[in-house]
Design a protein around this motif. Structure first.
Motif, short mmCIF file in Angstrom:
data_model
loop_
_atom_site.label_atom_id
_atom_site.label_comp_id
_atom_site.label_asym_id
_atom_site.label_seq_id
_atom_site.Cartn_x
_atom_site.Cartn_y
_atom_site.Cartn_z
N ARG A 92 0.86 -1.19 0.00
CA ARG A 92 0.00 0.00 0.00
C ARG A 92 0.89 1.24 0.00
NH1 ARG A 92 -5.07 -1.10 4.00
NH2 ARG A 92 -5.35 -3.30 3.58
N ILE A 93 0.55 2.18 -0.81
CA ILE A 93 1.31 3.44 -0.87
C ILE A 93 0.34 4.60 -0.69
CG2 ILE A 93 2.74 4.93 -2.34
CD1 ILE A 93 3.82 2.43 -3.70
N ILE A 108 3.41 7.40 3.42
CA ILE A 108 3.45 6.16 4.19
C ILE A 108 3.25 4.97 3.24
CG2 ILE A 108 2.45 4.83 6.10
CD1 ILE A 108 1.57 7.35 7.38
N ARG A 109 4.08 3.97 3.41
CA ARG A 109 4.02 2.79 2.55
C ARG A 109 4.13 1.54 3.42
NH1 ARG A 109 6.78 4.71 -2.91
NH2 ARG A 109 6.32 6.93 -2.69
N ARG A 110 3.32 0.56 3.11
CA ARG A 110 3.21 -0.60 3.98
C ARG A 110 3.30 -1.89 3.19
NH1 ARG A 110 -1.48 -3.69 6.19
NH2 ARG A 110 -1.44 -3.72 8.47
N PRO A 465 3.00 -6.93 9.08
CA PRO A 465 3.09 -5.67 8.33
C PRO A 465 4.15 -4.73 8.90
CG PRO A 465 1.12 -5.71 9.72
CD PRO A 465 1.79 -7.03 9.91
N VAL A 466 4.80 -4.00 8.02
CA VAL A 466 5.73 -2.93 8.41
C VAL A 466 5.48 -1.75 7.49
CG1 VAL A 466 8.13 -2.21 8.69
CG2 VAL A 466 7.49 -4.57 9.14
N ALA A 467 5.42 -0.55 8.10
CA ALA A 467 5.23 0.67 7.30
C ALA A 467 6.52 1.49 7.30
CB ALA A 467 4.08 1.50 7.86
N PHE A 468 6.69 2.25 6.24
CA PHE A 468 7.83 3.16 6.10
C PHE A 468 7.30 4.56 5.88
CE2 PHE A 468 9.14 -1.06 5.14
CZ PHE A 468 10.42 -1.16 5.65
#
Lengths: 507, 507
Positions: A92-93, A108-110, A465-468
């Motif tokens: 997801r972006i 945020i990107r996951r 899940p990890v988000a950046f």
């Protein structure tokens, strides 16, 4: 990180898995796919030898085991496709939005990353498909997690031979040492499950053992997810019109489903609810003919099945329709012929404490239900979660326009609440390996019904899940980069989309 | 289903939730969206009154609480969009395939259904956004599950006032009675969590209480998922070049993040790893100026923060950079000014047992790290899971081509393994509500790191997959029908796609 002390041998196993975790997770999707395909190729190449060992150790037939190897290899290849396709990452972006309704929003990107080393407790009744390289193992390796398999004591030699195939594939494609390992013995399995370096567990087996392991996983200093597929009685509902339309076809499908693999399947139909006075019992008797004798998996399972069968036959109101039975040979192995009994709903209700527990083997109970019974309320009276629930409808009823359609819809809704898979006009044994498959269900069908243990969705169990946030492209995982070098599906939220959230649904 | 006996009042609460479950689950997506929007509208309309109560009960500022109501309302509206969009259902359709590689394959379709009644234990530090109608509540209602909120004892009057808003919205849109309910008291919450009709729990709070509730959920006769967001120390890593480039900007951002809401945020940066001898401590002192005093949430939290602060200040090698402190007024309320301390890595290592535990309040520790330290290995020495981890890089470092890029990449990889969200050049407080958000992380950051408690992905926690095999169209959920009346995204596997699985990746 205080951990109980492991034996030197098990310590080495867990240390190897932990050491392999970052390197294995860092393989490209195609590299990981190559391992899965190499495992499948290895199984295919060794099939003849493996099946011979399996026949000896489990008593299952050559045809069944050949089919099971094929299924297991196809499963591995399907997971190879899944890994490269990348939609399982749920990438997801959300682009940065300086005009976000709550103030400037960062980029945020996951995506999802592997959990780390996982232990898989394999099953007795599927020596390939739910064992060393079975569905759970395929999902664990596909997710990018090092795998430790606890072999089932019912087929130790086959487990070792399959592990040799796996280790050769790991070596051949150059995957990290420690990506795949096998251990024997329940104590070893429990000790590994308790180790803090292990990040998840999976299991296929009985409710008793499954709950024991689930509780161990939950009680660790750091609790971990434990995906146990435990037990199921798989209710079937057959309407009067369906029986009127095709009693013979239903009867023979039923007998095939109950007797295949000597009924030692978690999806065996255990209870069939039929209208009182229907022609189905007669059709079952007529279809039965000379039913074959089949060796049960091991003496313990045979004894346990024999005991359950005795309990059921001794319950007031239970009438044998097909007698069947278990014969023990000089080695203590049990050989079973299928048993089918009938019971009225009143007697079923009265005796349900002895009847509802799963009978793991070739036995099924036809419950004769008076007209006017609220079918939707029936199963919840007796039993919680199941893997499957089945309806047999007539051609007209399937159109959903007959007088009893509301009642049937209520039954479908009730079954949906209780099971992982609702079937129509078929039998629950035989679980297709596909993206939409759901092999799970509320407790005690599983210890965790958020996912499936068959089909590609099974990979989700071993990911996190990890988000950046505002990550420079140079530090983003490839799946989240704008240039999308892996070509995975990306779900993108553009800036400026938040202005009128909810407006469409305002009062 | 043996359950401990509930008081008549709690029995009525649980019975209402259980009775509401099928009716609420059966609402159309637009009907469910209408409830979420009505809740948002109700919050907006009552904002002025609610914020006044909240200020009195929590000591948080009007600006902060106004912002929090806005965020909470936007969150509900975003979930309304999510419900109607339908991609959260992960609808999958595998058409029947007579030529499937393993033999004829049935038609299988898979979607997700609500779990049933859920209890949400609300938090003290977000009296709106993680309380009665906060993120967990929005996700639970969006998923189609009846909601029982256990009010936090820190803001009982606000909880009742918010519940009145919720009940009015439920009435207004005609949702089933029992869709929303509020209870007070930890004993009531625990009794409800143990009831077999409750199918999941959520929680935001301390590690101690969170683990207690997690263990209760796991030990039930029927274990249920429990999604606790527990605690986090949120490590930050700042490079020498980033400090050389913008020490002042970093220092003031840091102070804002540590002191906002008196540091009573689960995402407050607790540890900042900086190069030994850098200019950052000096810049922090310079940026500090006259820091304001802020009331802490309640006397218990104030006392606990004061104790943690004492312990930290008494640890050998810890030097106060900004002294701060807690003053107790005549009502026992604590008023805090931010505290920032420095410590060398050696002293941090020596004293870490007293230092690493979360200090819930306005305090942060700058750890001065000698050149050549393996940064990636640092946090795993001391602490397991965190909600966030942050890097501050220079402009050149962000390009990923500087000499230390491999070291930075290793640090990002290590943080990814330990946290739910990795941030760059920003601060972890302030969690955007978007589809890609991830507010979670390995234990003890959460009790279950398979999901998030902020953002639309949070809805997944309260759903369970169900598949339908060969279902006539008349008995399929709308999301799985070929004519797709809801217009939800459907992932479709056509027949004939399985022929060459894995071939691309063969040896």
């Amino acid at each position: 990180m205080a951990t109980e002390t492991l034996s030197p041998e098990l310590e080495a196993v867990v240390a190897r898995a932990a050491a392999a975790a970052p390197a294995y997770a860092a393989l490209t999707p195609v590299e990981r796919a190559r391992l899965l395909v190499a495992l499948a190729d290895g199984l295919d190449a060794a099939k003849a030898d493996l099946v011979q060992i399996g026949m000896r150790e489990t008593g299952l037939t050559e045809a069944r085991l050949n089919g099971e190897v094929n299924r297991t290899a196809v499963q591995l290849r399907l997971f190879a496709e899944t890994v490269v396709d990348g939609s399982y990452l749920d990438a997801r972006i959300d682009y940065a939005d300086p005009n976000f309704v709550l103030g400037p929003r960062p980029d945020i990107r996951r995506s999802h990353i592997p959990l780390g080393p996982v232990i898989n407790f394999s099953a007795s009744n599927f020596p390939f498909a739910f064992s060393v390289l079975g569905g759970d193992s395929a999902a664990i390796l596909a997710a990018g997690c090092p795998l430790i398999v606890k072999a089932h004591s019912g087929h130790p030699e086959l487990s070792d031979a399959t592990a040799a195939v796996a280790l050769e594939a790991v070596r051949k494609v150059g995957a990290p040492e420690g990506t795949f390992q096998l251990v024997h013995g329940r104590e070893a399995g429990v000790a590994i499950l308790k180790d803090e370096r292990i990040k998840a567990g999976s299991f296929t087996g009985s409710i008793g053992v499954g709950r024991l392991l689930t509780d161990i996983a939950a009680a660790r200093p750091t609790p971990i997810p434990f995906f146990g597929e435990l037990g199921s009685v798989n209710p079937v509902f057959i309407t009067a019109d369906a029986i009127a339309e095709r009693a013979g076809e239903i009867a023979s499908g039923f007998l095939t489903s109950v007797s295949g693999s000597a009924g030692q399947l978690c999806t065996k139909p255990g209870f069939v609810f039929i209208p009182e006075g229907s022609a189905l019992p007669e059709a079952v008797t007529a279809a039965a003919g000379e039913l074959a004798e089949h060796r049960l998996l091991d003496p313990r399972i045979a004894q346990s099945f024999n005991d359950r069968r005795d309990t059921i036959l001794e319950t007031a109101g239970v009438t044998p329709l097909i007698e069947g039975g278990v014969r023990f040979d000089d080695d203590g192995q049990g050989w079973a012929k299928p048993t089918v009994v009938t019971v009225s709903l009143d007697d079923f209700r009265a005796g349900h404490e002895g009847l509802v527990e799963e009978a793991f083997g070739p036995l099924s109970i036809l419950v004769e239900v008076p007209a006017g019974t609220d079918l939707a309320a029936l199963m919840p009276e007796f039993y919680e979660g199941n893997l499957t629930g089945t309806l047999h409808l007539s051609t007209a009823e399937a159109e959903g326009t007959t007088e009893n359609a509301p009642e049937l819809r209520a039954l479908v809704a009730a079954l949906s609440k209780q099971v992982g898979r609702v079937l129509f006009n078929g039998w629950s044994t035989g679980v297709a390996v596909t993206p939409a498959q759901q092999h799970g269900g509320p407790y005690p069908a599983t210890s965790n019904d958020s996912s499936t243990s068959v089909g590609t969705a099974a990979i989700q169990r071993f990911l996190r899940p990890v988000a950046f946030q505002n990550a420079p492209a140079a530090f983003l995982p490839e799946a989240l980069r704008d240039d999308n070098p892996l070509g995975v599906p990306q779900s993108i939220a553009q800036a400026g989309e938040s202005g009128d959230w909810g407006k469409r649904f305002g009062a």
